[in-house]
Scaffold this motif. Structure first.
Motif, short mmCIF file in Angstrom:
data_model
loop_
_atom_site.label_atom_id
_atom_site.label_comp_id
_atom_site.label_asym_id
_atom_site.label_seq_id
_atom_site.Cartn_x
_atom_site.Cartn_y
_atom_site.Cartn_z
N ILE A 295 0.58 -0.99 0.01
CA ILE A 295 0.08 0.03 0.00
C ILE A 295 0.88 1.28 -0.22
O ILE A 295 1.99 1.15 0.27
CB ILE A 295 -0.94 -0.11 1.41
N PRO A 296 0.37 2.47 -0.32
CA PRO A 296 1.28 3.56 -0.30
C PRO A 296 1.74 4.24 1.06
O PRO A 296 0.80 4.21 1.94
CB PRO A 296 0.57 4.59 -1.15
N GLN A 297 2.69 4.67 1.13
CA GLN A 297 3.18 5.35 2.36
C GLN A 297 3.08 7.13 1.85
O GLN A 297 3.58 7.54 0.87
CB GLN A 297 4.37 5.27 2.54
N ILE A 298 2.18 7.42 2.57
CA ILE A 298 1.95 9.08 2.25
C ILE A 298 2.64 10.14 3.17
O ILE A 298 2.20 10.29 4.24
CB ILE A 298 0.39 9.30 2.11
N SER A 299 3.60 10.40 2.85
CA SER A 299 4.48 11.40 3.70
C SER A 299 4.31 12.82 3.21
O SER A 299 4.48 13.27 2.14
CB SER A 299 6.09 11.16 3.61
N THR A 300 3.54 13.53 4.22
CA THR A 300 3.26 15.06 3.92
C THR A 300 4.67 15.70 3.84
O THR A 300 4.77 16.76 2.96
CB THR A 300 2.47 15.84 4.75
N GLU B 96 -6.18 9.31 -5.49
CA GLU B 96 -5.70 8.44 -6.48
C GLU B 96 -5.65 7.01 -6.34
O GLU B 96 -6.03 6.49 -5.16
CB GLU B 96 -4.02 8.73 -6.44
N PRO B 97 -5.81 6.18 -7.42
CA PRO B 97 -6.24 4.83 -7.31
C PRO B 97 -5.43 3.97 -6.38
O PRO B 97 -5.87 3.17 -5.78
CB PRO B 97 -6.14 4.48 -8.56
N ASP B 98 -4.23 4.16 -6.32
CA ASP B 98 -3.43 3.46 -5.41
C ASP B 98 -3.80 3.59 -3.99
O ASP B 98 -3.31 2.56 -3.00
CB ASP B 98 -1.84 3.63 -5.40
N CYS B 99 -4.76 4.31 -3.51
CA CYS B 99 -4.95 4.56 -2.04
C CYS B 99 -6.24 3.64 -1.69
O CYS B 99 -6.80 3.37 -0.53
CB CYS B 99 -5.37 5.99 -1.66
N ALA B 100 -6.95 3.05 -2.91
CA ALA B 100 -8.10 2.18 -2.78
C ALA B 100 -8.07 1.35 -1.66
O ALA B 100 -8.92 0.79 -0.93
CB ALA B 100 -8.57 1.73 -4.09
#
Ligand code: AP5
Length: 208
Positions: free
Chosen positions: A26-31, A74-78
Motif C-alpha cells: 500500500i502507499p506510504q503518504i508522507s506530507t 488517487e487509485p493506489d489509495c483504494a
C-alpha cells in the motif's frame, strides 16, 4: 488498512512506514516528502511551504488538508495507506475524519536525546528519497541505493531541530490523547535498532 504513524521528528515514522508500506503493498503518504517535492519543483505551494519548513514550523492546515485530500483520490489509495507525518494538529485530524476512516494510529515513543542524535547524523538522498544515518554508511556522501549525492536536510540544523521538537510538543502531541480517546492508539518503542523497533511496530498493529 488505513494507518497513521505519529511521533516526534526523527522517531522513525518514515523508516518504518516505508518498510510496512512495501510489506502490505500500500502507499506510504508522507506530507513532508510531498512538500519537499513541491519545494524542489518550485511550485507556488512549495515556495509558500519552504519558509515554514526551513524554520521548523508547521505549514498552514488548509494547505496540508487540501494536498492530502487530493492524494487520497488517487487509485493506489483504494486498498489502504499509511500516513507518515499527517495529521499533525487536532484541526488536521478533525478534517481527516470527514473524508477518511482510520483503523489504527501508531505512536512511536523516543526520547529527545535520541532524536537529537539521530537527526544530527541523518543523510537523505534527493534522487530516491532514501534516508540513512552516518553510523550505518560506508561513505556518508553517496546513496547506497542509487548512487546519488547524500545531503543534510536543511531542517536538521541543530537550532531548527530544537524548534521542531517544541512545535511537536505544542501542536502534535495533543493528538496522542485525541486518538487514545477514540480507542485507535497503539504505542511502540522507537529506540534501539531499526529491526527490533520494526518488530514492535508489527506487534503493536497486530500484523504477522
Ligand atoms: P517531515 O518530513 O514529516 O519531518 P518530521 O515529522 O520532522 O519527521 P522526520 O522525517 O524528521 O523523522 P521520521 O520520524 O520520519 O524519522 P526517520 O525515519 O527519517 O516534515 C518536515 C516539515 O514539513 C515539518 O517540519 C513541517 O514544516 C512540514 N510538514 C510536514 N507534514 C506536515 C503537516 N501534516 N502539517 C504541517 N506541516 C507539515 O528517521 C530519522 C533518522 O533516524 C534516520 O536517519 C534513520 O536512519 C535513523 N534511525 C536510527 N535508528 C532508528 C530506529 N531504531 N528506527 C528508525 N530510524 C532510526
Amino acid at each position: 488498512m488505513n494507518l497513521i504513524f505519529l511521533g516526534p521528528p526523527g522517531a522513525g515514522k518514515g523508516t518504518h512506514a516505508v518498510r510496512l508500506a512495501q510489506q502490505l503493498n500500500i502507499p506510504q503518504i508522507s506530507t513532508g516528502d510531498m512538500l519537499r517535492g513541491h519545494v524542489k519543483a518550485q511550485t507556488r505551494l512549495g515556495l509558500e511551504a519552504k519558509k515554514y519548513m526551513d524554520a521548523g514550523e508547521l505549514v498552514p492546515d488548509d494547505v496540508i488538508i487540501g494536498m492530502v485530500k487530493e492524494r487520497l483520490q488517487e487509485p493506489d489509495c483504494a486498498g489502504g495507506y499509511i500516513f507518515d507525518g499527517f495529521p499533525r494538529t487536532v484541526a488536521q485530524a478533525e478534517a481527516l475524519s470527514e473524508f477518511a476512516k482510520i483503523d489504527a494510529v501508531l505512536n512511536l515513543i523516543v526520547s529527545d536525546q535520541v532524536i537529537i542524535d539521530r537527526l544530527s547524523g541523518r543523510r537523505v538522498c534527493p534522487d530516491c528519497n532514501g534516508t540513512f544515518h552516518i553510523k550505518h554508511l560506508e561513505n556518508a556522501s553517496v546513496c547506497p541505493n542509487c548512487g546519488g549525492k547524500l545531503v543534510i536536510r536543511k531542517d536538521d540544523e541543530p537550532e531548527t531541530v530544537l524548534n521542531r521538537l517544541n512545535v511537536y510538543r505544542r501542536q502534535t502531541e495533543p493528538l496522542i490523547d485525541y486518538y487514545r480517546q477514540k480507542g485507535l492508539l497503539r504505542d511502540a518503542n522507537g529506540e534501539g535498532s531499526v529491526d527490533a523497533n520494526y518488530a514492535e511496530v508489527l506487534e503493536a498493529l497486530g500484523i504477522r
